[in-house]
Every structure is written in C-alpha cells, then in structure tokens.
Motif scaffolding. Structure first.
Motif, mmCIF file in Angstrom:
data_model
loop_
_atom_site.group_PDB
_atom_site.id
_atom_site.type_symbol
_atom_site.label_atom_id
_atom_site.label_comp_id
_atom_site.label_asym_id
_atom_site.label_seq_id
_atom_site.Cartn_x
_atom_site.Cartn_y
_atom_site.Cartn_z
ATOM 1 N N ASP A 1 0.863 -1.179 0.000
ATOM 2 C CA ASP A 1 0.000 0.000 0.000
ATOM 3 C C ASP A 1 0.902 1.231 0.000
ATOM 4 O O ASP A 1 2.126 1.116 0.073
ATOM 5 N N ASP B 1 1.548 3.847 2.112
ATOM 6 C CA ASP B 1 2.410 4.237 3.236
ATOM 7 C C ASP B 1 3.046 3.038 3.936
ATOM 8 O O ASP B 1 3.774 3.195 4.915
ATOM 9 N N ASP C 1 1.852 0.632 5.790
ATOM 10 C CA ASP C 1 1.390 0.130 7.084
ATOM 11 C C ASP C 1 0.442 -1.067 6.935
ATOM 12 O O ASP C 1 -0.083 -1.573 7.923
ATOM 13 N N LYS C 2 0.246 -1.494 5.676
ATOM 14 C CA LYS C 2 -0.604 -2.663 5.369
ATOM 15 C C LYS C 2 -2.055 -2.464 5.816
ATOM 16 O O LYS C 2 -2.790 -3.412 6.016
ATOM 17 N N LYS C 3 -2.431 -1.188 5.954
ATOM 18 C CA LYS C 3 -3.829 -0.872 6.249
ATOM 19 C C LYS C 3 -4.411 -0.161 5.035
ATOM 20 O O LYS C 3 -3.739 0.662 4.400
ATOM 21 N N GLU D 1 -6.368 2.570 3.436
ATOM 22 C CA GLU D 1 -6.811 3.900 3.837
ATOM 23 C C GLU D 1 -7.233 4.722 2.625
ATOM 24 O O GLU D 1 -6.875 4.388 1.497
ATOM 25 N N GLU E 1 -5.417 5.676 -1.090
ATOM 26 C CA GLU E 1 -4.284 4.774 -1.346
ATOM 27 C C GLU E 1 -4.544 3.815 -2.491
ATOM 28 O O GLU E 1 -5.667 3.360 -2.708
HETATM 29 CA CA LIG Z 1 -2.006 2.154 4.358
#
Ligand SMILES: [Ca+2]
Length: 186
Positions: A74, A76, A78-80, A82, A85
């Motif tokens: 992704d 940034d 952080d593997k989240k 958002e 993205e």
């Molecule tokens: Ca992310």
C-alpha cells in the motif's frame, strides 16, 4: 466393561494399528449409500447381544469459498487500507469440500463507488486445490510481491467504509461458485 463405559478394540495384527474393522467400498457405490454392519456380542457368562450400525458413503465433492485477504502493498506501507491509497491484496480461496477442484479460475468485481482501477478484471488462474487447501491467486507482480487484485481507494472514503468485492469462481468441470467479501477502510 464397566457399566456405562465405551471402548474400542484395536486389531494390532496387521499393518495399520488402531482400527477395529476395515473394508473396501466398491467404486460403483453411490454417495449416500448406507452400509449396514452387524455386530454379534457375547460375554463370558454366555449373554449375547446383536446390534447394527450404518457406515454412510460420502461424496468427494469440491466446494470453493472465500477464505481471507491480506494487504501485501500500500502507499504508506502500514498494510492498512486507507483513503486515497493504491492497495494490493492477496485474496485466498479455500476448497472447503473433500474432493479436488482443478483448474480453478476467479473473476473479481466491485460495484463500490469508493474504489477505482480494480485490476485485473480478467480471470485469475488459481490452479488445483486439494480438499481443505487454501491459497491466493496471482493476478500480478509488483513491489517484489505477487498480488491477486489491486485498486485505488477514493479520497472521499471514510474510516469504517466497507468495500464489497464479488468473486465469480469456476473450475475445470464447469462448477461455479459466487462469493463476496468486504474490505474495510481504516
Ligand atoms: Ca495504508
């Protein structure tokens, strides 16, 4: 045997220890067939009992289902997932049946207005599954990792937004399954 007790008897005389009886089921036996097994029981006092149970012949069918997804890349890192993205997911499918599923292919789509650029939209080859097996499909390769699908999350998405993804699955025997899952924006 004590009153109320239950136990099995192991026949240790052959190559496989730990079973009471064994038999071979004919190849032509239809699924659902009930095979009656009769038991004659006797004790040291000469008491006798008879009992019967049925061994049900199962079917070795495949059943494909959505299992899980993981974010592998992704913006940034952080593997989240958002807003705003571009995200890359590995999507795992699982054969929850007992029989094999061969030449499995899956097509991904979404009607969500919160994502754009969902790719690939062509069939993704998942290959062969044994019963119980789970794996992800390779839709592309980027950032040194294989991903199944990628898409861009709208900058207007808010935390908690659920993005529905539909999966159309087909195997080499023309069995089809429809699955779906939600990707949550964090
Ligand atoms: Ca992310």
């Amino acid at each position: 045997m004590a009153a109320g007790s239950s136990k099995s008897v192991d026949d240790e005389g052959y190559s496989y220890a730990g079973y009471t009886i064994q038999f071979t089921v004919s190849n032509t036996t239809p699924a659902g067939t009930q095979i009656p097994i009769n038991i004659s029981i006797v004790d040291e006092s000469g008491n006798t009992w008879t009992d019967t149970f049925y061994a049900v012949v199962g079917s070795e069918t495949a059943e494909m289902a959505y299992d899980k997804y993981t974010v592998v890349a992704d913006y940034d890192g952080d593997k989240k997932v958002e807003k705003g993205e571009q995200v890359y997911l590995q999507v795992f499918l699982k054969n929850i049946g007992s029989g094999a599923a061969n030449s499995v292919k899956a097509t991904f789509s979404s009607s969500s207005s919160y994502i754009s650029g969902l790719s690939p939209t062509a069939q993704i080859d998942y290959g062969n599954f044994t019963g119980g097996q789970s794996k992800y499909g390779q839709g592309g390769y980027d950032f040194s990792v294989y991903y199944t699908i990628m898409f861009t999350v709208s900058s207007s998405a808010t935390a908690g937004t659920q993005i529905p993804i539909n999966i159309s699955i087909v195997d080499g025997s023309s069995n089809t399954w429809s699955e779906s899952f939600n990707v949550k924006v964090e």
